[in-house]
Design a protein around this motif. Structure first.
Motif, short mmCIF file in Angstrom:
data_model
loop_
_atom_site.label_atom_id
_atom_site.label_comp_id
_atom_site.label_asym_id
_atom_site.label_seq_id
_atom_site.Cartn_x
_atom_site.Cartn_y
_atom_site.Cartn_z
N ARG A 254 0.85 -1.19 0.00
CA ARG A 254 0.00 0.00 0.00
C ARG A 254 0.88 1.24 0.00
N LEU A 255 0.54 2.19 -0.84
CA LEU A 255 1.23 3.47 -0.87
C LEU A 255 0.18 4.54 -0.60
N MET A 256 0.42 5.33 0.44
CA MET A 256 -0.48 6.43 0.77
C MET A 256 0.31 7.73 0.66
N MET A 257 -0.27 8.72 0.02
CA MET A 257 0.39 10.02 -0.10
C MET A 257 -0.48 11.06 0.61
N PHE A 258 0.14 11.75 1.55
CA PHE A 258 -0.50 12.83 2.29
C PHE A 258 0.17 14.12 1.83
N TYR A 259 -0.60 15.07 1.39
CA TYR A 259 -0.01 16.31 0.93
C TYR A 259 -0.89 17.50 1.32
N HIS A 260 -0.22 18.61 1.59
CA HIS A 260 -0.89 19.84 2.01
C HIS A 260 -1.00 20.78 0.82
N MET A 261 -2.23 21.15 0.50
CA MET A 261 -2.45 22.03 -0.64
C MET A 261 -3.71 22.86 -0.37
N ASN A 262 -3.65 24.14 -0.69
CA ASN A 262 -4.78 25.04 -0.49
C ASN A 262 -5.29 25.01 0.96
N HIS A 263 -4.37 25.03 1.90
CA HIS A 263 -4.67 25.10 3.34
C HIS A 263 -5.38 23.86 3.89
N GLN A 264 -5.23 22.74 3.23
CA GLN A 264 -5.82 21.50 3.77
C GLN A 264 -4.96 20.31 3.39
#
Length: 171
Positions: free
Chosen positions: A146-156
């Protein structure tokens, strides 16, 4: 000198360790890889490097500083996701959407128990070959990743993920 030393009544920190902690604290992209529900690594991205954090034992972790994000993605992350994946010929180009909850149940039961519901969810007219192939893959399951990507964009914060199932039948 180690990463953190206590010398003359003071804590001394290695410069590389401080840089790694800075990346962990300031990142806006984190990638998690989980292989066979056992081996887990978190990759924290900065503009010019990536820090990998992996659990070794209870309360013990490993930190590795990798190169640029592109290099880390292509040389570390993708190869780990493709370990034990055979390059099997493509038999179908159809798509099939599976909810994460159903995927977990299929994996645990090593098969699809609700093919009618899966067909309805995907708005298919009949029991297509892809459902049978997916069922066979779960029956002959060798590895899951499993690959999960968490990224912050547009204040969320946003989350996207990918599951890779390896079997001798189909990938």
């Amino acid at each position: 000198m180690g990463l953190v030393d206590y010398i003359d009544n003071e804590l001394k920190f290695d410069d590389t360790f401080i840089g790694a902690m800075w990346v962990l604290a300031r990142t806006n992209v984190i990638v998690e890889i989980l292989i066979d529900e056992q081996e887990k690594s978190l990759f924290y991205f900065s503009d010019d490097s990536v820090v990998e954090c992996s659990r070794i034992r209870d309360e013990e972790y490993s930190l590795k500083l990798h190169g640029t994000p592109d290099w880390t993605w292509n040389s570390i992350i993708l190869p780990r996701m493709l370990i034990n994946q055979e390059n099997l010929p493509t038999r179908l180009s159809d798509s099939l959407l599976v909810t994460p909850q159903d995927y977990m149940v299929y994996r645990e039961n090593r098969g699809i128990h609700n093919s009618e519901s899966l067909i309805k969810f995907n708005e298919l007219k009949s029991a297509p070959l892809i459902v049978k192939q997916l069922d066979r893959s779960f029956q002959r399951l060798l590895h899951t990743k499993r690959l999960m990507m968490f990224y912050h964009m547009n204040h969320q914060w946003n989350v996207e993920g990918l599951h890779v199932l390896a079997s001798p039948s189909y990938n």
